[in-house]
Each structure stands twice: as C-alpha cells, then as structure tokens.
Design a protein around this motif. Structure first.
Motif, PDB file in Angstrom:
ATOM      1  N   PHE A 325      72.302 -35.210  47.494  1.00  0.00           N
ATOM      2  CA  PHE A 325      73.448 -35.273  48.054  1.00  0.00           C
ATOM      3  C   PHE A 325      73.990 -36.800  47.877  1.00  0.00           C
ATOM      4  O   PHE A 325      74.740 -37.397  48.709  1.00  0.00           O
ATOM      5  N   SER A 326      72.584 -37.685  47.339  1.00  0.00           N
ATOM      6  CA  SER A 326      72.816 -38.701  47.234  1.00  0.00           C
ATOM      7  C   SER A 326      73.668 -39.179  46.072  1.00  0.00           C
ATOM      8  O   SER A 326      74.222 -38.475  45.567  1.00  0.00           O
ATOM      9  N   ASP A 327      74.409 -41.226  46.005  1.00  0.00           N
ATOM     10  CA  ASP A 327      75.588 -40.545  44.658  1.00  0.00           C
ATOM     11  C   ASP A 327      75.110 -40.359  43.350  1.00  0.00           C
ATOM     12  O   ASP A 327      75.708 -39.606  42.476  1.00  0.00           O
ATOM     13  N   ASP A 328      73.979 -40.875  43.622  1.00  0.00           N
ATOM     14  CA  ASP A 328      73.256 -41.160  42.057  1.00  0.00           C
ATOM     15  C   ASP A 328      72.849 -39.694  41.118  1.00  0.00           C
ATOM     16  O   ASP A 328      72.965 -38.710  40.363  1.00  0.00           O
ATOM     17  N   VAL A 329      72.258 -38.354  42.105  1.00  0.00           N
ATOM     18  CA  VAL A 329      72.582 -37.156  41.823  1.00  0.00           C
ATOM     19  C   VAL A 329      73.420 -36.453  41.832  1.00  0.00           C
ATOM     20  O   VAL A 329      73.888 -35.695  41.300  1.00  0.00           O
ATOM     21  N   ASN A 331      77.284 -37.955  41.884  1.00  0.00           N
ATOM     22  CA  ASN A 331      77.961 -37.635  41.797  1.00  0.00           C
ATOM     23  C   ASN A 331      77.888 -37.740  40.307  1.00  0.00           C
ATOM     24  O   ASN A 331      79.060 -38.272  39.280  1.00  0.00           O
ATOM     25  N   LYS A 332      76.972 -38.800  40.576  1.00  0.00           N
ATOM     26  CA  LYS A 332      76.499 -39.899  38.937  1.00  0.00           C
ATOM     27  C   LYS A 332      75.415 -38.274  38.243  1.00  0.00           C
ATOM     28  O   LYS A 332      75.107 -38.074  37.046  1.00  0.00           O
ATOM     29  N   LYS A 333      75.254 -37.260  38.339  1.00  0.00           N
ATOM     30  CA  LYS A 333      74.794 -36.145  37.270  1.00  0.00           C
ATOM     31  C   LYS A 333      73.322 -35.955  37.012  1.00  0.00           C
ATOM     32  O   LYS A 333      72.868 -35.439  36.055  1.00  0.00           O
ATOM     33  N   HIS A 334      72.870 -37.513  38.340  1.00  0.00           N
ATOM     34  CA  HIS A 334      71.130 -37.073  37.480  1.00  0.00           C
ATOM     35  C   HIS A 334      70.400 -36.416  37.871  1.00  0.00           C
ATOM     36  O   HIS A 334      69.951 -36.009  39.131  1.00  0.00           O
ATOM     37  N   ASN A 335      69.242 -36.258  37.447  1.00  0.00           N
ATOM     38  CA  ASN A 335      67.706 -35.963  38.373  1.00  0.00           C
ATOM     39  C   ASN A 335      67.663 -36.775  39.241  1.00  0.00           C
ATOM     40  O   ASN A 335      67.898 -37.666  39.751  1.00  0.00           O
ATOM     41  N   SER A 336      67.168 -35.896  40.652  1.00  0.00           N
ATOM     42  CA  SER A 336      66.234 -36.898  41.334  1.00  0.00           C
ATOM     43  C   SER A 336      65.101 -37.036  41.523  1.00  0.00           C
ATOM     44  O   SER A 336      64.554 -36.300  39.972  1.00  0.00           O
ATOM     45  N   GLU A 337      64.568 -37.858  42.172  1.00  0.00           N
ATOM     46  CA  GLU A 337      62.891 -38.031  41.963  1.00  0.00           C
ATOM     47  C   GLU A 337      62.303 -37.086  41.695  1.00  0.00           C
ATOM     48  O   GLU A 337      63.311 -35.979  42.454  1.00  0.00           O
ATOM     49  N   ALA A 338      60.994 -37.125  41.544  1.00  0.00           N
ATOM     50  CA  ALA A 338      60.108 -36.085  41.777  1.00  0.00           C
ATOM     51  C   ALA A 338      59.700 -36.883  43.784  1.00  0.00           C
ATOM     52  O   ALA A 338      59.212 -37.420  43.970  1.00  0.00           O
ATOM     53  N   ILE A 339      59.483 -35.117  43.985  1.00  0.00           N
ATOM     54  CA  ILE A 339      59.591 -35.607  45.472  1.00  0.00           C
ATOM     55  C   ILE A 339      58.450 -34.773  46.303  1.00  0.00           C
ATOM     56  O   ILE A 339      58.187 -33.720  45.981  1.00  0.00           O
TER      57      ILE A 339
END
Length: 506
Positions: A325-329, A331-339
């Motif tokens: 739900f972060s802006d990067d993932v 709204n910007k449609k990026h992958n999340s980091e590996a969690i």
C-alpha cells in the motif's frame, strides 16, 4: 517425560500453526538477520529487540489486531526476561532431553512411532527447518524449567484449601428460563429518519477497506535445501567425524545425514540467494517475471488483500501490507522489496488490481440497518420486561415462564453460562428457597435462574486433594512469578515502544 510434553505442548502447537490469537505465545525471541538491523521495534529487552516480525512469528505469522498487540508484546517481554535470566544462570536443555521430547509428540508420529519424514514435512509446511524448531523449543524448555520452580515452591495451608474445596464443590440445583427478543420483534418499527440517523452516525460500519490483488513470489530456505546436492563422500566424511556421537551404522542414518548436510548448505547459501533475489525484484521493478525465471519460482496470485488481513499465509505479515500500500508499489506499479515474512521465507509482490476505500451507499444497507434497529428495540424491551418479571418472582408472585429441567451446577462447571450468570446464581440467598436471579443476555434478551436446592460439597478423594493442592500452588506460584518478573525488569532494561498496561506486563 509426559510432564515435559504437556508443559511444552503450547510451544509445539505454535510451530504447527494450531493456536489462534489470544492464547499464550509459546516461543521466545529468536533474533533476526542483518536485513532488519534498522527495523522499528515494539519493545527492547536488554539488547534484544521485539519487532512486528517476531510478534507475527510468535502467533503463526497471522495478522495481529492493534488492540491485541500490547498484551502479546508483554508476554514476549516476560519470556525474553526469563531467557535472559536462564542464560545468566547457565541453564540449558540437553540434546538428549530435546530428542526424547520431540519423539513423544503425537503430531510427529506415524502408528505411534516418531517418523522423521512427517517431522520434516510438518515443519516445512510452516517454513521452518528442524534446526530452527529445535533451537526455539530449547529456549522454551529452559524458560519453563525456570517458571516451574515457583509453583513447586508455593505452600498452601490446609485451612485455606479446605475453604476453597467447600466453595468450589458446592452445587446448586438450578432451572433456567429465557425471555428472547424475538417475542417482541414483530411489534417493533423504525422510521426512515432513524435509519438515516444511524447511517450518518456510524459510517465506519459501512466502509469497505482499500484492497488490492497481488502477484507475488515466495523464496524459501526449505525449498532451497531440497535442491542441494550432497555426495556420498560428504556423507561418509560427516559420519566418520561424528561416529562416536551417532552410535549407529552408516546405513541406518545415511538419509538423515544427507538431509542435515542439505540444510547446512542451504543455510550458507540462502543469505546470498535472498540478497540476489532482492536485487532482481528491485532492479527489474516493472515485473516479477525476471526473478521468477532466475530462481525457477511460480508467480502466485492472491485474493483481495486489505491493510488488515489476507487469506494467503505468506501475505499475512504486516510488513507486506505496509509495502503493497506504499506509493511506490500501489501508485507507481513497482515491485515491492523482498520481505522476510518468517525465518527463511522471503516474499516479493506487486499490485495488479486496486479498490479504493469506499462507504456503501444508504440504499445498499438500508434494509440491514432497519433490521438491526428493530432488533435493538426488541432486545431492550425484552430486558426491561425481564427485570420486571424477576422483581415479581422475588416478591413471591406467579410469573408464566417456560422453565428448563433442573440441573445441578457448581462454580467451576459453566455448562454454557458466562461468569456473570454463574455469579448471579451463587449470590442467591439460601435461607429461603426457591430463590431467583436474572441477567441480561447481550443482544438477545434476558435469562432467569431458579435456585431450588443447595447441595453441599462432596468430600474430595485423596487424588482430588492432591490436584487441588497443585492448582492452588500454581496460583500462588503465579503471584510469586509476577514479583520475580518485576524484579528482573529492574535488573534488565526493558523499553516499550508500544506501552502495555500494568496488568498486561504481568
């Protein structure tokens, strides 16, 4: 050994995913990798941090509601205090006692005998290796050994025990009658204005949370271990170096040695793989496909995921919701980091569908609100009528009620009654019987109790007296343990970022 299994049953159940929120957490804190050196924490005991990740792992990687976190964090703090003390006292659980305990756990048995294959499969289902499980179980055993001394040291006088036996053993012959809201429901009505007022005042009830659907990848150490290659020469070398400890022919232990060496190799390789995995999902941020191909992983698809919950186990970690739900993932449609969602399990995700938070329109919920308001009015009417009828009964007037068959109840035998109802029954005076009591049943109506007879406590047999003495000793021991933990808090610095209440600290 049976006692040891019973005392550690909760710990085993946590690992196997058999406990739910609200139960005592079984394991202590395992520490965490360099990936989380800067991770915010909920509490700090000495130099050990308790983070959201440790909290999630302690309850089987389920999402923990905010209102339950203080209590659960307080439990983890108490456990960590005991582990710190146990280390200071050089208390350890031996490998032999650990092996004996694990071998007697029914979940790991087939036809009444310990089965190594089932043992590994159950742990793998929880993304856990035998080494991880054994390390945590050792911590739990030692902490419980430390706790056990308090109940063993407590002494309860025979006079106190006698009074408790008499109180708990007394039984009362009781009949029940219920006055339900349904009897009044047909006469209830609500206006459009009442519906609108409720809707406007309770908008949160009609909110649909913001939700997303995800694609995601799971990289696990357990899966990595299964792909490791181990040669016969490596197995022979390990056997030769540990022959005296093993004490069995190579043919009998070859498969176990092979699995152990695979896990050791995977432990050494997993950190590098995890770092490489994270680099790919970050550098190729527009798709999970490059990482899936590089690690031969299947791209999985989720159901709807909110900030509070997810059906998929791997996505239930709070850090996943924070990321997707972060802006990067989002709204910007990026992958999340590996969690790292649990020890040895990494997840990367991306959003493929999004629903913003919305309040359902009044037209969609009007009928539901009307039914709720009618029921509330009917419940209130039933409870008012119940209070009036109880007063009439207590004054000796006749009241037409459908009484249940008589049943003998003791304080410790709830028979489906809650604490307030049990208290009401045993508050009825016994100088003149029958006596009457009643309580409101939340959201349903009113319940009446007719106490017709008092049955004195039976004499406890010798075995029962021993069990009662043990239970009372544990209660007194808990008081002593609370004091001991308070003393440890003064010796070992405890810092809360999520402050519990005083009652929760105990």
């Amino acid at each position: 050994m049976f006692d040891l299994v019973q005392k550690n049953k909760t710990a085993v159940q946590v690992v196997l995913g058999l406990v739910s929120l609200g139960l005592v957490v079984g394991f202590g804190i395992g520490g965490y990798s360099a990936f989380h050196d800067s991770e915010p924490y909920l509490a700090k005991v000495g130099s050990t941090l308790i983070t959201e990740r440790e909290l999630a792992e302690a309850v089987g990687n389920r999402n923990v509601p905010d209102n339950m976190k203080p209590s659960l964090v307080a439990q983890l703090v108490s456990q960590q205090l005991l582990q710190e003390e146990a280390r200071g006292l050089r208390m350890v659980a031996t490998d032999e006692s650990l092996r004996e305990l694990i071998a007697t756990i029914p979940a790991f048995q087939v036809d009444g005998k310990f089965d190594p294959k089932r043992y590994k499969e159950l742990l793998a289902n929880q993304q856990m290796t035998p080494e991880m499980f054994q390390a945590r179980l050792k911590q739990d055993i030692v902490a419980r050994q430390l706790i056990g001394g308090f109940s063993q040291a407590a002494i309860v006088s025979s006079a106190v025990q006698g009074r408790v036996e008499k109180m708990l053993g007394e039984r009362r012959e009781v009949q029940l009658a219920f006055l339900g809201a349904d009897a009044f429901l047909k006469g209830m009505s609500v206006t459009d204005e009442e519906i609108k007022q409720y809707y406007d005042a309770n908008q949160s009830e009609f909110k649909m949370p913001e939700m997303v659907k995800l694609e995601y990848l799971v990289l696990s150490q357990a899966a990595l271990a299964s792909g490791q290659q181990v040669s016969d020469a490596e197995i022979q070398k390990f056997f030769d170096e540990n022959k005296e400890k093993i004490g069995k022919p190579l043919a009998e232990v070859k498969s176990q040695i092979k699995d152990l060496l695979k896990m050791q190799k995977s432990q050494a390789a997993f950190r590098d793989k995890a770092r490489e995995f994270n680099e790919i999902v970050y550098q190729k941020a527009d798709s999970l496909k490059p990482a899936a191909e590089a690690f031969n992983l299947q791209i999985l698809k989720s159901d709807w995921v909110s900030r509070e919950s997810a059906k998929e186990r791997e996505l239930s970690n709070p850090k996943i919701a924070e990321a997707v739900f972060s802006d990067d993932v989002l709204n910007k449609k990026h992958n999340s980091e590996a969690i790292e969602v649990s020890q040895g399990v990494m997840v990367a995700a991306r959003v493929v569908e999004h629903k913003p938070e919305q309040v359902l329109p009044l037209a969609d919920v009007s009928a539901k609100v009307a039914d709720k308001l009618k029921m509330e009015k009917a419940v209130k009417k039933a409870q008012e009528d119940g209070v009036a009828k109880l007063k009439a009964l207590q004054e000796g007037q006749g009241v037409n009620l459908a009484w249940s068959p008589a049943k003998a109840l003791a304080r410790a035998e709830a028979h489906g009654l809650d604490d307030e109802q049990i208290k009401a029954i045993f508050r009825v005076g016994t100088d003149k019987l029958p006596g009457y009591a009643g309580t409101e049943v939340k959201g349903k109506g009113y319940v009446f109790f007719k106490v017709a007879k008092v049955l004195p406590a039976d004499q406890l047999p010798a075995e029962g007296k021993l069990q009662m003495a043990d239970a009372l000793a544990q209660m007194y021991g808990q008081v002593a343990l609370d004091g001991y933990l308070e003393a440890l808090r003064k010796q070992i610095k405890v810092e809360y970022k999520l402050a519990p209440s005083k009652s929760q600290e105990k």
